[in-house]
Design an enzyme around this catalytic site. Sequence first.
Site, PDB file in Angstrom:
ATOM      1  N   LYS A 104      17.789  49.752  26.548  1.00  0.00           N
ATOM      2  CA  LYS A 104      18.754  49.374  27.584  1.00  0.00           C
ATOM      3  C   LYS A 104      18.173  49.734  28.931  1.00  0.00           C
ATOM      4  O   LYS A 104      17.371  50.666  29.047  1.00  0.00           O
ATOM      5  CB  LYS A 104      20.070  50.111  27.388  1.00  0.00           C
ATOM      6  CG  LYS A 104      21.241  49.413  28.036  1.00  0.00           C
ATOM      7  CD  LYS A 104      21.743  48.273  27.164  1.00  0.00           C
ATOM      8  CE  LYS A 104      22.964  47.605  27.743  1.00  0.00           C
ATOM      9  NZ  LYS A 104      23.582  46.725  26.735  1.00  0.00           N
TER      10      LYS A 104
HETATM   11  P1  NAD Z   1      30.392  41.151  33.487  1.00  0.00           P
HETATM   12  O1  NAD Z   1      29.753  41.821  34.631  1.00  0.00           O
HETATM   13  O2  NAD Z   1      30.186  39.686  33.291  1.00  0.00           O
HETATM   14  O3  NAD Z   1      31.985  41.403  33.523  1.00  0.00           O
HETATM   15  C1  NAD Z   1      32.536  42.683  33.592  1.00  0.00           C
HETATM   16  C2  NAD Z   1      34.043  42.536  33.768  1.00  0.00           C
HETATM   17  O4  NAD Z   1      34.635  43.848  33.755  1.00  0.00           O
HETATM   18  C3  NAD Z   1      34.450  41.914  35.100  1.00  0.00           C
HETATM   19  O5  NAD Z   1      35.590  41.098  34.915  1.00  0.00           O
HETATM   20  C4  NAD Z   1      34.777  43.137  35.958  1.00  0.00           C
HETATM   21  O6  NAD Z   1      35.685  42.852  37.026  1.00  0.00           O
HETATM   22  C5  NAD Z   1      35.425  44.022  34.914  1.00  0.00           C
HETATM   23  N1  NAD Z   1      35.413  45.434  35.293  1.00  0.00           N
HETATM   24  C6  NAD Z   1      34.401  46.155  35.837  1.00  0.00           C
HETATM   25  N2  NAD Z   1      34.807  47.407  36.080  1.00  0.00           N
HETATM   26  C7  NAD Z   1      36.092  47.486  35.665  1.00  0.00           C
HETATM   27  C8  NAD Z   1      37.055  48.507  35.653  1.00  0.00           C
HETATM   28  N3  NAD Z   1      36.785  49.724  36.152  1.00  0.00           N
HETATM   29  N4  NAD Z   1      38.290  48.238  35.133  1.00  0.00           N
HETATM   30  C9  NAD Z   1      38.578  47.014  34.658  1.00  0.00           C
HETATM   31  N5  NAD Z   1      37.706  45.986  34.647  1.00  0.00           N
HETATM   32  C10 NAD Z   1      36.493  46.230  35.160  1.00  0.00           C
HETATM   33  O7  NAD Z   1      29.928  41.974  32.199  1.00  0.00           O
HETATM   34  P2  NAD Z   1      29.878  41.482  30.680  1.00  0.00           P
HETATM   35  O8  NAD Z   1      28.535  40.953  30.425  1.00  0.00           O
HETATM   36  O9  NAD Z   1      31.089  40.666  30.378  1.00  0.00           O
HETATM   37  O10 NAD Z   1      29.970  42.880  29.930  1.00  0.00           O
HETATM   38  C11 NAD Z   1      31.214  43.497  29.636  1.00  0.00           C
HETATM   39  C12 NAD Z   1      31.011  44.545  28.554  1.00  0.00           C
HETATM   40  O11 NAD Z   1      30.485  43.910  27.380  1.00  0.00           O
HETATM   41  C13 NAD Z   1      30.015  45.659  28.900  1.00  0.00           C
HETATM   42  O12 NAD Z   1      30.462  46.850  28.297  1.00  0.00           O
HETATM   43  C14 NAD Z   1      28.735  45.185  28.247  1.00  0.00           C
HETATM   44  O13 NAD Z   1      27.857  46.245  27.957  1.00  0.00           O
HETATM   45  C15 NAD Z   1      29.278  44.541  26.987  1.00  0.00           C
HETATM   46  N6  NAD Z   1      28.378  43.568  26.363  1.00  0.00           N
HETATM   47  C16 NAD Z   1      27.931  42.484  27.056  1.00  0.00           C
HETATM   48  C17 NAD Z   1      27.102  41.566  26.413  1.00  0.00           C
HETATM   49  C18 NAD Z   1      26.644  40.299  27.090  1.00  0.00           C
HETATM   50  O14 NAD Z   1      26.045  39.450  26.416  1.00  0.00           O
HETATM   51  N7  NAD Z   1      26.916  40.087  28.364  1.00  0.00           N
HETATM   52  C19 NAD Z   1      26.711  41.773  25.084  1.00  0.00           C
HETATM   53  C20 NAD Z   1      27.188  42.888  24.401  1.00  0.00           C
HETATM   54  C21 NAD Z   1      28.031  43.777  25.058  1.00  0.00           C
END
Ligand code: NAD
Length: 412
Positions: A104
């Site tokens: 990561k």
């Molecule tokens: P992203 O940046 O596209 O979206 C994040 C979302 O969370 C946004 O809507 C943001 O406004 C919201 N957010 C941020 N801080 C916040 C808070 N304090 N309270 C409430 N909402 C909040 O990110 P993503 O890619 O959707 O990732 C989201 C989660 O999923 C993370 O934990 C990431 O590690 C996990 N994840 C992502 C992927 C991927 O393919 N993108 C894969 C596996 C896991």
Amino acid sequence: MSGSAYETTNKYLQDGFDTLGLDPKTEHMLKTPAREVRVELVIRMDDDSVGNFIGYRVQHDNARGPFKGGLRYASSVNRNEVQSLASLMTWKTALIGVPYGGAKGGIQVDPQELSTGETERLTRCFVETTHEFIGPTTDIPAPDMNTDGQVMAWLFDEYSNFHGFEPAVVTGKPVDVHGSVGREAATGRGCMFALREVLNHEGKSIEGTEIAIQGFGNVGSWAARLLHEKGAKITAVSDITGGYHDPTGLDIPSVWEHVAAEGTLERFDDAPSITNEELMTLDCDVLMPAAIGGVLTEENADDVQADYVLEAANGPTTYAANQILENRGITCIPDIFANAGGVTVSYFEWAQNIQHFSWTESEINEQLEERFVDAHAALRDTMTEYDVSMRTAAFVNAIDQVCHATEMRGLQ
Ligand code: NAD
């Protein structure tokens, strides 16, 4: 640090070790990251001042294949969080059966405060300082919080400046820049498959299931859309600006339209607003944290009203909260299973890049579905064999794979 993200991951891991009865030296080896890179990133800001940021890449284990994992831009990024997320990747890739290890990366920065040009220079600077440690057969980054296809395209381009044309160095690229169809929706689609398998096993279905989703970025928005299409009632959504709740079900296409136009959920007028804290304890069938880590804690776990917690985010549940939820009979569908769709389609993208050949979206989605059906069946077998929770079963299955690969490859 008590209750830190890395400590939480290691406690979950320990439950898996204890179930398998591993010896302490093997446990130590499996916990310890293989390599940690910390870099200072100095860039020219738009106003001609000097921007100084810290970036990390933690490579946890590569017994099963090249290190693999996302790159996150957030103020909360620190070494401990990246260590935790890198370890989770090792277990996720093993559980879902893709030939990778775990890694990561992250840069400690508030991305809202950067212009597009500054984000590009920061990304290129990160590649300049880490390119010797990453590569298509070494370590393959991907998108995570606040990084998207555009950031991956810059990463690919900058890496190619050092090493020649190498699209397979990073996944989650835009489709026009050697990305894969289906990758953008993959994590949300995987969440949908994971939930469907769990519910079907218990004689239930997605149709009519009431779901509250925290986070409306890549993962949350796609999960909401696909679950809505399958007949689920998405009763609440939120993002960093706050949340909205309609017990009769939100119109998800109009939420999508609002976010496409405004960039966030702020001022979505079609439903009453709620706070992120309120969302966690709403009366619903499934609570889906899809934003940041550590949102389910000792403080709010007693008040969770859902029957299932679908962990779309990485590390949303502290160890103490998990125990409370388990004691209350609430099923946690663990992150290393629930959100493994992203890395699975990243693997398909990487495989396509290496072969210089493209698959169709239906091929991608079918293969993704197959992985989830198989991983879920394997989880159920382990839950029965050892009489453990789905989370411990997930770690047991993953540890078993990594141990086996480590043993077969041998030590020096
Ligand atoms: P992203 O940046 O596209 O979206 C994040 C979302 O969370 C946004 O809507 C943001 O406004 C919201 N957010 C941020 N801080 C916040 C808070 N304090 N309270 C409430 N909402 C909040 O990110 P993503 O890619 O959707 O990732 C989201 C989660 O999923 C993370 O934990 C990431 O590690 C996990 N994840 C992502 C992927 C991927 O393919 N993108 C894969 C596996 C896991």
